[in-house]
Design a protein around this motif. Structure first.
Motif, PDB file in Angstrom:
ATOM      1  N   LEU A  11       0.547  -1.132  -0.099  1.00 54.49           N
ATOM      2  CA  LEU A  11      -0.069  -0.446  -0.078  1.00 54.49           C
ATOM      3  C   LEU A  11       0.919   1.199  -0.422  1.00 54.49           C
ATOM      4  O   LEU A  11       0.660   1.749  -0.718  1.00 54.49           O
ATOM      5  N   LEU A  12       1.980   1.051   0.769  1.00 54.90           N
ATOM      6  CA  LEU A  12       2.647   2.941   1.044  1.00 54.90           C
ATOM      7  C   LEU A  12       4.093   2.406  -0.581  1.00 54.90           C
ATOM      8  O   LEU A  12       3.538   3.429  -0.780  1.00 54.90           O
ATOM      9  N   ASP A  13       4.202   1.484  -1.087  1.00 51.70           N
ATOM     10  CA  ASP A  13       4.869   1.528  -2.657  1.00 51.70           C
ATOM     11  C   ASP A  13       3.394   2.468  -3.316  1.00 51.70           C
ATOM     12  O   ASP A  13       4.477   3.038  -4.464  1.00 51.70           O
ATOM     13  N   GLU A  14       2.325   1.736  -3.352  1.00 48.71           N
ATOM     14  CA  GLU A  14       0.954   2.763  -4.831  1.00 48.71           C
ATOM     15  C   GLU A  14       1.067   3.791  -4.163  1.00 48.71           C
ATOM     16  O   GLU A  14       1.031   4.373  -5.076  1.00 48.71           O
ATOM     17  N   PHE A  15       0.569   4.512  -3.320  1.00 49.29           N
ATOM     18  CA  PHE A  15       0.393   5.495  -2.268  1.00 49.29           C
ATOM     19  C   PHE A  15       1.367   6.495  -2.785  1.00 49.29           C
ATOM     20  O   PHE A  15       1.407   7.507  -2.974  1.00 49.29           O
ATOM     21  N   VAL A  16       3.435   6.745  -2.535  1.00 53.52           N
ATOM     22  CA  VAL A  16       3.943   6.827  -2.649  1.00 53.52           C
ATOM     23  C   VAL A  16       4.165   7.964  -4.415  1.00 53.52           C
ATOM     24  O   VAL A  16       3.705   8.568  -4.700  1.00 53.52           O
ATOM     25  N   HIS A  17       3.960   6.535  -5.733  1.00 50.45           N
ATOM     26  CA  HIS A  17       3.434   6.384  -6.768  1.00 50.45           C
ATOM     27  C   HIS A  17       2.218   7.293  -7.162  1.00 50.45           C
ATOM     28  O   HIS A  17       2.504   8.161  -8.113  1.00 50.45           O
ATOM     29  N   ALA A  18       1.369   7.147  -6.312  1.00 52.93           N
ATOM     30  CA  ALA A  18       0.357   8.230  -6.651  1.00 52.93           C
ATOM     31  C   ALA A  18       0.959   9.253  -6.427  1.00 52.93           C
ATOM     32  O   ALA A  18       0.011  10.495  -6.911  1.00 52.93           O
ATOM     33  N   VAL A  19       1.156   9.686  -5.139  1.00 51.16           N
ATOM     34  CA  VAL A  19       1.561  11.087  -4.373  1.00 51.16           C
ATOM     35  C   VAL A  19       2.173  11.609  -5.178  1.00 51.16           C
ATOM     36  O   VAL A  19       1.888  13.037  -5.621  1.00 51.16           O
ATOM     37  N   HIS A  20       3.336  11.096  -5.994  1.00 54.48           N
ATOM     38  CA  HIS A  20       4.037  12.073  -6.675  1.00 54.48           C
ATOM     39  C   HIS A  20       3.522  11.715  -7.444  1.00 54.48           C
ATOM     40  O   HIS A  20       4.082  12.819  -8.207  1.00 54.48           O
ATOM     41  N   GLY A  21       2.879  11.306  -8.025  1.00 54.58           N
ATOM     42  CA  GLY A  21       2.513  11.697  -9.894  1.00 54.58           C
ATOM     43  C   GLY A  21       1.386  12.928  -9.333  1.00 54.58           C
ATOM     44  O   GLY A  21       1.566  13.216 -10.505  1.00 54.58           O
ATOM     45  N   ILE A  22       1.026  12.932  -8.408  1.00 52.46           N
ATOM     46  CA  ILE A  22      -0.228  14.006  -8.200  1.00 52.46           C
ATOM     47  C   ILE A  22       1.191  15.478  -8.158  1.00 52.46           C
ATOM     48  O   ILE A  22       0.445  16.520  -8.867  1.00 52.46           O
ATOM     49  N   LEU A  23       2.169  15.220  -7.004  1.00 52.03           N
ATOM     50  CA  LEU A  23       2.676  16.865  -6.518  1.00 52.03           C
ATOM     51  C   LEU A  23       3.662  16.870  -7.758  1.00 52.03           C
ATOM     52  O   LEU A  23       4.241  17.739  -7.837  1.00 52.03           O
ATOM     53  N   GLY A  24       4.206  15.845  -8.592  1.00 53.12           N
ATOM     54  CA  GLY A  24       4.788  16.618  -9.802  1.00 53.12           C
ATOM     55  C   GLY A  24       6.311  16.535  -9.273  1.00 53.12           C
ATOM     56  O   GLY A  24       6.841  16.813  -8.178  1.00 53.12           O
ATOM     57  N   ASP A  25       6.836  18.120  -9.060  1.00 50.94           N
ATOM     58  CA  ASP A  25       8.065  18.994  -8.960  1.00 50.94           C
ATOM     59  C   ASP A  25       8.081  19.577  -7.812  1.00 50.94           C
ATOM     60  O   ASP A  25       9.103  19.607  -7.178  1.00 50.94           O
ATOM     61  N   THR A  26       6.658  19.683  -7.556  1.00 46.95           N
ATOM     62  CA  THR A  26       6.686  19.964  -5.890  1.00 46.95           C
ATOM     63  C   THR A  26       6.443  18.474  -5.133  1.00 46.95           C
ATOM     64  O   THR A  26       7.031  19.504  -3.186  1.00 46.95           O
ATOM     65  N   PHE A  27       7.315  17.399  -5.462  1.00 43.88           N
ATOM     66  CA  PHE A  27       7.603  16.630  -4.498  1.00 43.88           C
ATOM     67  C   PHE A  27       9.042  16.577  -4.433  1.00 43.88           C
ATOM     68  O   PHE A  27      10.105  16.477  -4.794  1.00 43.88           O
ATOM     69  N   THR A  53       7.093  18.420   0.625  1.00 42.28           N
ATOM     70  CA  THR A  53       6.622  19.392  -0.585  1.00 42.28           C
ATOM     71  C   THR A  53       7.373  20.676  -0.510  1.00 42.28           C
ATOM     72  O   THR A  53       7.338  21.346   0.667  1.00 42.28           O
ATOM     73  N   THR A  54       7.673  21.583  -1.206  1.00 44.44           N
ATOM     74  CA  THR A  54       8.713  22.759  -1.483  1.00 44.44           C
ATOM     75  C   THR A  54       7.159  23.588  -1.280  1.00 44.44           C
ATOM     76  O   THR A  54       7.831  24.347  -0.703  1.00 44.44           O
ATOM     77  N   VAL A  55       6.113  23.459  -1.883  1.00 43.12           N
ATOM     78  CA  VAL A  55       4.712  24.325  -1.357  1.00 43.12           C
ATOM     79  C   VAL A  55       3.809  23.600  -1.126  1.00 43.12           C
ATOM     80  O   VAL A  55       3.202  21.951  -1.464  1.00 43.12           O
ATOM     81  N   LEU A  56       2.870  23.957   0.002  1.00 46.79           N
ATOM     82  CA  LEU A  56       1.984  23.847   0.281  1.00 46.79           C
ATOM     83  C   LEU A  56       0.679  23.437  -0.634  1.00 46.79           C
ATOM     84  O   LEU A  56       0.556  24.334  -1.374  1.00 46.79           O
ATOM     85  N   PRO A  57      -0.439  22.035  -0.956  1.00 44.21           N
ATOM     86  CA  PRO A  57      -1.214  21.947  -1.867  1.00 44.21           C
ATOM     87  C   PRO A  57      -2.347  23.141  -2.135  1.00 44.21           C
ATOM     88  O   PRO A  57      -2.781  22.979  -1.240  1.00 44.21           O
ATOM     89  N   ALA A  58      -2.036  23.432  -3.057  1.00 46.96           N
ATOM     90  CA  ALA A  58      -3.199  23.972  -3.571  1.00 46.96           C
ATOM     91  C   ALA A  58      -4.187  23.480  -4.546  1.00 46.96           C
ATOM     92  O   ALA A  58      -3.405  23.636  -5.656  1.00 46.96           O
ATOM     93  N   ARG A  59      -5.013  24.358  -4.530  1.00 43.95           N
ATOM     94  CA  ARG A  59      -6.104  23.775  -6.150  1.00 43.95           C
ATOM     95  C   ARG A  59      -5.765  22.764  -6.729  1.00 43.95           C
ATOM     96  O   ARG A  59      -6.469  21.775  -6.020  1.00 43.95           O
ATOM     97  N   ALA A  60      -5.770  22.626  -8.308  1.00 43.13           N
ATOM     98  CA  ALA A  60      -5.897  21.564  -8.465  1.00 43.13           C
ATOM     99  C   ALA A  60      -5.377  20.165  -7.568  1.00 43.13           C
ATOM    100  O   ALA A  60      -5.522  19.041  -7.506  1.00 43.13           O
ATOM    101  N   THR A  61      -3.948  20.588  -7.577  1.00 44.73           N
ATOM    102  CA  THR A  61      -2.834  19.498  -6.448  1.00 44.73           C
ATOM    103  C   THR A  61      -3.506  19.046  -5.092  1.00 44.73           C
ATOM    104  O   THR A  61      -4.229  17.849  -4.842  1.00 44.73           O
ATOM    105  N   GLU A  62      -4.247  20.328  -4.628  1.00 48.17           N
ATOM    106  CA  GLU A  62      -5.027  19.849  -3.996  1.00 48.17           C
ATOM    107  C   GLU A  62      -6.053  19.097  -3.705  1.00 48.17           C
ATOM    108  O   GLU A  62      -6.582  17.698  -2.992  1.00 48.17           O
ATOM    109  N   ALA A  63      -7.164  19.323  -4.796  1.00 46.18           N
ATOM    110  CA  ALA A  63      -8.151  18.876  -5.273  1.00 46.18           C
ATOM    111  C   ALA A  63      -7.905  17.112  -5.397  1.00 46.18           C
ATOM    112  O   ALA A  63      -8.363  15.770  -4.660  1.00 46.18           O
ATOM    113  N   GLU A  64      -6.480  16.546  -6.069  1.00 41.17           N
ATOM    114  CA  GLU A  64      -6.126  15.773  -6.533  1.00 41.17           C
ATOM    115  C   GLU A  64      -5.956  14.692  -5.148  1.00 41.17           C
ATOM    116  O   GLU A  64      -6.495  13.483  -5.451  1.00 41.17           O
ATOM    117  N   LEU A  65      -5.274  15.621  -3.852  1.00 39.83           N
ATOM    118  CA  LEU A  65      -4.996  14.818  -3.258  1.00 39.83           C
ATOM    119  C   LEU A  65      -5.706  13.874  -2.332  1.00 39.83           C
ATOM    120  O   LEU A  65      -6.309  13.141  -1.790  1.00 39.83           O
TER     121      LEU A  65
END
Length: 257
Positions: A11-27, A53-65
């Motif tokens: 689950l952690l492997d899948e979770f980190v992969h998904a989160v990295h994909g959502i956060l992109g360069d801010t991860f 993260t480099t910045v707190l999640p906001a807008r589209a990124t926050e919605a995806e999380l």
């Protein structure tokens, strides 16, 4: 292997992969803290994480999380219901000056993220800095400064006087789990006051049983032995254990001054 449980590691492997994909360069990185980081995680623990993260999640990124965390508990399996953690920007994560900054937070097993400072506390930072497990990214010591012992002690002095009243706002004391949780939390606070460090639940209870007034040994032994019972809303406290809990709470709170 990050934990003793293959299902949780997957689950952690899948979770980190998904989160990295959502956060992109801010991860920046993902880390385990809490019980599993301190070597005390078991089937009665939640799985605590910090995503930097480099910045707190906001807008589209926050919605995806939010969509991700709404979906995870609907999956089959045990551990999908037991994730807890926050998305922390590296600026507020770095030093004690950032303590109290609200982060996007997933409460234990919940499907809705909230903005909360739950994970942004001295004891969480201490565990993360000293025992954090890297799931992805740089070593956590590159991101989190050491927490001064005095900051830990002061946070416990502030917490202790109102601890029981805080517990009353969400814990049902007609359930045995709440009695054990309260005693354990007081033990962890006293351990930190004494040492300027943070202990796991089990280690804090063992320390208290060996260090505090011997009159508390029966209560502490009961709490240690009953941990394996886990959460059961139909399980009432043992006879006399609530009275012992309240007395121990008053004893523990006296150390705040």
């Amino acid at each position: 292997m990050f934990t003793p449980y293959r299902e949780l590691d997957a689950l952690l492997d899948e979770f980190v992969h998904a989160v990295h994909g959502i956060l992109g360069d801010t991860f920046v990185g993902a880390y385990l803290q809490g019980s599993f980081a301190s070597g005390a995680g078991d089937l009665h623990s939640d799985c605590d994480f910090i995503v930097a993260t480099t910045v707190l999640p906001a807008r589209a990124t926050e919605a995806e999380l939010r969509r991700l965390h709404d979906e995870i508990p609907t999956r089959p399996g045990f551990w999908t219901k037991h994730l807890e953690g926050s998305y922390a920007d590296t600026t507020s994560l770095r030093a004690v000056a950032g303590l109290g900054t609200p982060w996007l937070f997933c409460d234990h097993g919940h499907r809705e993220l909230i903005w909360d400072a739950h994970c942004n506390s001295p004891h969480t930072r201490w565990i993360l800095r000293n025992h954090g497990i890297t799931l992805a990214g740089p070593p956590v010591t590159d991101l989190v400064d050491a927490v001064p012992p005095q900051a830990l002690r002061e946070s416990m002095r502030e917490m202790l006087p109102g601890l029981m009243e805080d517990l009353r706002t969400w814990a049902r004391f007609d359930v045995a789990w709440s009695q054990r949780y309260a005693v354990t939390t007081y033990c962890r606070a006293l351990f930190t006051l004494h040492t300027g460090e943070v202990a796991s639940k089990r280690d804090a209870l063992e320390w208290a049983r060996e260090t505090l007034d011997p009159r508390w040994r029966p209560l502490l032994t009961q709490v240690i032995q009953d941990r394996e019972l886990g959460w059961d809303p139909a399980d009432p406290p043992r006879p006399g254990s609530l009275e012992a809990m309240y007395a121990f709470g008053a004893y523990a709170e006296s150390f705040a001054s």
